[in-house]
Design a protein around this motif. Structure first.
Motif, PDB file in Angstrom:
ATOM      1  N   MET A 155       0.944  37.508 -43.894  1.00 11.81           N
ATOM      2  CA  MET A 155      -0.036  38.227 -43.089  1.00 11.81           C
ATOM      3  C   MET A 155      -0.367  39.558 -43.739  1.00 11.81           C
ATOM      4  SD  MET A 155       0.194  39.496 -39.118  1.00 11.81           S
ATOM      5  CE  MET A 155       1.036  41.020 -39.598  1.00 11.81           C
ATOM      6  N   ARG A 156      -1.639  39.930 -43.689  1.00  8.83           N
ATOM      7  CA  ARG A 156      -2.098  41.177 -44.294  1.00  8.83           C
ATOM      8  C   ARG A 156      -2.525  42.152 -43.204  1.00  8.83           C
ATOM      9  NH1 ARG A 156      -6.664  39.581 -48.496  1.00  8.83           N
ATOM     10  NH2 ARG A 156      -6.395  41.772 -49.080  1.00  8.83           N
ATOM     11  N   VAL A 157      -2.251  43.425 -43.417  1.00  4.93           N
ATOM     12  CA  VAL A 157      -2.700  44.487 -42.528  1.00  4.93           C
ATOM     13  C   VAL A 157      -3.741  45.302 -43.278  1.00  4.93           C
ATOM     14  CG1 VAL A 157      -2.050  46.487 -41.144  1.00  4.93           C
ATOM     15  CG2 VAL A 157      -0.459  44.553 -41.372  1.00  4.93           C
ATOM     16  N   LEU A 158      -4.961  45.291 -42.776  1.00  4.67           N
ATOM     17  CA  LEU A 158      -6.070  45.960 -43.450  1.00  4.67           C
ATOM     18  C   LEU A 158      -6.616  47.078 -42.562  1.00  4.67           C
ATOM     19  CD1 LEU A 158      -7.931  42.776 -44.777  1.00  4.67           C
ATOM     20  CD2 LEU A 158      -6.156  44.132 -45.912  1.00  4.67           C
ATOM     21  N   HIS A 159      -7.068  48.139 -43.206  1.00  5.04           N
ATOM     22  CA  HIS A 159      -7.469  49.327 -42.452  1.00  5.04           C
ATOM     23  C   HIS A 159      -8.934  49.706 -42.647  1.00  5.04           C
ATOM     24  CE1 HIS A 159      -3.292  50.153 -41.345  1.00  5.04           C
ATOM     25  NE2 HIS A 159      -2.973  49.889 -42.598  1.00  5.04           N
ATOM     26  N   THR A 160      -9.635  49.060 -43.566  1.00  5.26           N
ATOM     27  CA  THR A 160     -11.036  49.428 -43.792  1.00  5.26           C
ATOM     28  C   THR A 160     -11.932  48.207 -43.629  1.00  5.26           C
ATOM     29  OG1 THR A 160     -11.128  48.967 -46.172  1.00  5.26           O
ATOM     30  CG2 THR A 160     -10.266  51.124 -45.490  1.00  5.26           C
ATOM     31  N   ARG A 206      -2.129  32.532 -30.484  1.00  3.91           N
ATOM     32  CA  ARG A 206      -1.797  31.120 -30.686  1.00  3.91           C
ATOM     33  C   ARG A 206      -2.995  30.233 -30.350  1.00  3.91           C
ATOM     34  NH1 ARG A 206       3.365  33.180 -28.860  1.00  3.91           N
ATOM     35  NH2 ARG A 206       2.811  32.807 -26.668  1.00  3.91           N
ATOM     36  N   GLN A 207      -3.749  30.621 -29.332  1.00  2.00           N
ATOM     37  CA  GLN A 207      -4.963  29.889 -28.983  1.00  2.00           C
ATOM     38  C   GLN A 207      -5.985  29.984 -30.115  1.00  2.00           C
ATOM     39  OE1 GLN A 207      -6.060  30.970 -25.029  1.00  2.00           O
ATOM     40  NE2 GLN A 207      -7.726  29.494 -24.871  1.00  2.00           N
ATOM     41  N   ALA A 208      -6.100  31.166 -30.695  1.00  2.00           N
ATOM     42  CA  ALA A 208      -7.002  31.356 -31.836  1.00  2.00           C
ATOM     43  C   ALA A 208      -6.552  30.524 -33.032  1.00  2.00           C
ATOM     44  CB  ALA A 208      -7.054  32.833 -32.207  1.00  2.00           C
ATOM     45  N   ARG A 209      -5.255  30.471 -33.249  1.00  2.00           N
ATOM     46  CA  ARG A 209      -4.708  29.684 -34.355  1.00  2.00           C
ATOM     47  C   ARG A 209      -5.074  28.205 -34.212  1.00  2.00           C
ATOM     48  NH1 ARG A 209      -3.575  31.253 -38.920  1.00  2.00           N
ATOM     49  NH2 ARG A 209      -5.224  29.729 -39.243  1.00  2.00           N
ATOM     50  N   ALA A 210      -4.993  27.700 -32.991  1.00  2.00           N
ATOM     51  CA  ALA A 210      -5.337  26.304 -32.752  1.00  2.00           C
ATOM     52  C   ALA A 210      -6.808  26.046 -33.041  1.00  2.00           C
ATOM     53  CB  ALA A 210      -4.990  25.918 -31.318  1.00  2.00           C
ATOM     54  N   ARG A 211      -7.666  26.989 -32.718  1.00  3.13           N
ATOM     55  CA  ARG A 211      -9.100  26.833 -32.993  1.00  3.13           C
ATOM     56  C   ARG A 211      -9.399  26.905 -34.484  1.00  3.13           C
ATOM     57  NH1 ARG A 211     -13.161  25.952 -28.980  1.00  3.13           N
ATOM     58  NH2 ARG A 211     -12.024  25.838 -27.013  1.00  3.13           N
ATOM     59  N   ALA A 212      -8.814  27.859 -35.155  1.00  2.00           N
ATOM     60  CA  ALA A 212      -9.121  28.058 -36.575  1.00  2.00           C
ATOM     61  C   ALA A 212      -8.526  26.970 -37.450  1.00  2.00           C
ATOM     62  CB  ALA A 212      -8.618  29.430 -37.017  1.00  2.00           C
ATOM     63  N   GLY A 213      -7.427  26.371 -36.999  1.00  2.00           N
ATOM     64  CA  GLY A 213      -6.797  25.332 -37.791  1.00  2.00           C
ATOM     65  C   GLY A 213      -6.110  25.880 -39.027  1.00  2.00           C
ATOM     66  N   GLY A 273      -8.610  27.760 -41.503  1.00  2.00           N
ATOM     67  CA  GLY A 273      -9.314  28.956 -41.055  1.00  2.00           C
ATOM     68  C   GLY A 273      -8.424  30.182 -41.057  1.00  2.00           C
ATOM     69  N   LEU A 274      -8.969  31.284 -40.567  1.00  2.00           N
ATOM     70  CA  LEU A 274      -8.248  32.546 -40.528  1.00  2.00           C
ATOM     71  C   LEU A 274      -8.259  33.117 -39.116  1.00  2.00           C
ATOM     72  CD1 LEU A 274      -9.562  34.313 -43.782  1.00  2.00           C
ATOM     73  CD2 LEU A 274      -7.309  33.294 -43.420  1.00  2.00           C
ATOM     74  N   VAL A 275      -7.125  33.643 -38.706  1.00  2.00           N
ATOM     75  CA  VAL A 275      -7.011  34.342 -37.429  1.00  2.00           C
ATOM     76  C   VAL A 275      -6.907  35.834 -37.707  1.00  2.00           C
ATOM     77  CG1 VAL A 275      -5.591  34.720 -35.390  1.00  2.00           C
ATOM     78  CG2 VAL A 275      -5.911  32.397 -36.280  1.00  2.00           C
ATOM     79  N   VAL A 276      -7.816  36.583 -37.106  1.00  2.00           N
ATOM     80  CA  VAL A 276      -7.849  38.036 -37.245  1.00  2.00           C
ATOM     81  C   VAL A 276      -7.544  38.653 -35.887  1.00  2.00           C
ATOM     82  CG1 VAL A 276      -9.244  40.061 -37.823  1.00  2.00           C
ATOM     83  CG2 VAL A 276      -9.588  37.902 -39.062  1.00  2.00           C
ATOM     84  N   ALA A 277      -6.583  39.539 -35.842  1.00  2.00           N
ATOM     85  CA  ALA A 277      -6.317  40.336 -34.638  1.00  2.00           C
ATOM     86  C   ALA A 277      -6.670  41.780 -34.954  1.00  2.00           C
ATOM     87  CB  ALA A 277      -4.859  40.229 -34.218  1.00  2.00           C
ATOM     88  N   SER A 278      -7.540  42.357 -34.148  1.00  2.00           N
ATOM     89  CA  SER A 278      -7.860  43.771 -34.336  1.00  2.00           C
ATOM     90  C   SER A 278      -6.990  44.606 -33.417  1.00  2.00           C
ATOM     91  CB  SER A 278      -9.343  44.040 -34.068  1.00  2.00           C
ATOM     92  OG  SER A 278      -9.671  43.751 -32.733  1.00  2.00           O
ATOM     93  N   ILE A 279      -6.577  45.755 -33.909  1.00  2.00           N
ATOM     94  CA  ILE A 279      -5.810  46.723 -33.119  1.00  2.00           C
ATOM     95  C   ILE A 279      -6.534  48.054 -33.220  1.00  2.00           C
ATOM     96  CG2 ILE A 279      -3.644  47.978 -32.918  1.00  2.00           C
ATOM     97  CD1 ILE A 279      -2.188  45.546 -33.990  1.00  2.00           C
ATOM     98  N   GLY A 286       4.583  36.481 -36.398  1.00  2.00           N
ATOM     99  CA  GLY A 286       5.299  35.358 -35.821  1.00  2.00           C
ATOM    100  C   GLY A 286       4.431  34.436 -34.995  1.00  2.00           C
ATOM    101  N   ALA A 287       3.279  34.925 -34.537  1.00  2.00           N
ATOM    102  CA  ALA A 287       2.387  34.120 -33.694  1.00  2.00           C
ATOM    103  C   ALA A 287       1.342  33.366 -34.490  1.00  2.00           C
ATOM    104  CB  ALA A 287       1.710  35.015 -32.661  1.00  2.00           C
ATOM    105  N   GLY A 288       1.319  33.554 -35.803  1.00  2.00           N
ATOM    106  CA  GLY A 288       0.374  32.816 -36.628  1.00  2.00           C
ATOM    107  C   GLY A 288      -0.877  33.567 -37.011  1.00  2.00           C
TER     108      GLY A 288
END
Length: 282
Positions: free
Chosen positions: A1-6, A38-45, A48-54, A83-85
Motif C-alpha cells: 500500500m502506498r501513502v501519497l500526499h499530492t 472491503r466493499q470497495a475492494r470487492a467492487r474493484a476486484g 482494480g485499485l482501492v483509494v481511501a482519502s484521509i 489490512g483491509a485491502g
C-alpha cells in the motif's frame, strides 16, 4: 500500500487504471470505515485499485465545531487500511487540496440539504459537496463508497452525482454497530466511559419510534415529541428525532403510513460535549 500526499503523485499512480474505487474519509478510522474499504475492494476486484482519502475538511465545520480537535491518526489509519485491502491512501495537506481559497463551491438543493443536519449545521453540505466533488475530479473513480450512518449526506452526494451526470456509481455501506447497538463513529472516542455506556440510548430511541409505527400509532408529532422528551430525561440535548420518507426525507403523509412507504427514523443529539447522529430504516 502506498501513502501519497499530492494530487500529481496520485494521478500518476492511477494513470491507466479504469476500475478505481474511492472511499472518502476524515481519518480516525474504525471498523465501519474498514467495512467500506472491503466493499470497495470487492467492487474493484484484483485488477482494480482501492483509494481511501484521509482529509479533515475545514469547509464542513462551523467555527464553533471540532475541526481543531478532530483526531488526526494517519499512521494508525494506514495500518488499518493496509489490512483491509486498500491500495493507495491519499492524505493531502490542506494547502494541497485547497492550493488557493476555494471560492467556487457546490451548493446542494436546499429542499434536501437545508433540513435536519443542514438546518442545525448551516453550510455543512456545501462543504461536503465541494470536497467530494473535488475528490471525484481528482481520483476519477468508477465507484465511490459512503456509509449509511451519514444518511442525509449519502442522499445529498447521490443526488449531486446524478444531477452532474458524473461517471461514478455511489455505493451505500450499511451502518456498523458495536455489540450494544451504538453506531460506530469517530466521534465516539470523545465519550468518557460513563457517556459511552449511555450512548446506545440514541439507537434505542430510534427503535422505539419505528416500533410505534409498526404497532399502528399514526400521530407522528406525538411519537417524535415522546422521543425528544425521553432523550431530555436521559440527560441528552437532542437536535432532532424524526420520522421521514426515505425517498426525500420529507415527513410521511397518512397514505405513506398506510401504504407501506419505506421510512427512516433519524436522530442527532448531544451527550456531554459530543454530538452523535444515527438512523434506522424500516
Amino acid at each position: 500500500m502506498r501513502v501519497l500526499h499530492t494530487i500529481a503523485e496520485l494521478r500518476s499512480a492511477l494513470a491507466g487504471t479504469r476500475d478505481i474505487a474511492l472511499v472518502p474519509t476524515m481519518g480516525n478510522l474504525h471498523d465501519g470505515h474498514l467495512a467500506l474499504v472491503r466493499q470497495a475492494r470487492a467492487r474493484a476486484g484484483d485488477s482494480g485499485l482501492v483509494v481511501a482519502s484521509i482529509f479533515v475538511n475545514r469547509l464542513q465545520f462551523a467555527p464553533h465545531e471540532d475541526f481543531d480537535r478532530y483526531p488526526r491518526t494517519l499512521e494508525r489509519d494506514g495500518e488499518l487500511l493496509d489490512g483491509a485491502g486498500c491500495d493507495i491512501v491519499f492524505a493531502p495537506a490542506e494547502d494541497e487540496l485547497y492550493a488557493q481559497p476555494q471560492t467556487f463551491k457546490v451548493v446542494p438543493d436546499a429542499a434536501l440539504a437545508d433540513l435536519l443536519e443542514g438546518h442545525f449545521r448551516p453550510g455543512f453540505f456545501t462543504g461536503v459537496c465541494t470536497v467530494v466533488m473535488k475528490l471525484l475530479c481528482i481520483v476519477q473513480p468508477r465507484w465511490a463508497v459512503f456509509g449509511k450512518k451519514d444518511y442525509q449526506q449519502l442522499m445529498v452526494i447521490t443526488r449531486m452525482v446524478e444531477q452532474f451526470a458524473l461517471p461514478v456509481e455511489v455505493i451505500a455501506g450499511e451502518t456498523r454497530r458495536a455489540d450494544d447497538g451504538l453506531a460506530l463513529s469517530s466521534r465516539n472516542g470523545y465519550l468518557d466511559p460513563a457517556e459511552r455506556a449511555r450512548a446506545v440510548q440514541l439507537a434505542q430511541a430510534l427503535q422505539a419510534m419505528a416500533a410505534a409505527i409498526g404497532q399502528g400509532e399514526r400521530d407522528l408529532a406525538a411519537i417524535e415529541a415522546r422521543a425528544m422528551q425521553t432523550m431530555h430525561e436521559q440527560g441528552w440535548v437532542p437536535d432532532y428525532l424524526t420520522l421521514r420518507r426515505r425517498a426525500d426525507l420529507l415527513a410521511p403523509q397518512a397514505g405513506d403510513l398506510e401504504g407501506g412507504t419505506p421510512l427512516v427514523a433519524l436522530a442527532a443529539a448531544r451527550l456531554g460535549h459530543t454530538r452523535l447522529i444515527d438512523n434506522l430504516e424500516f
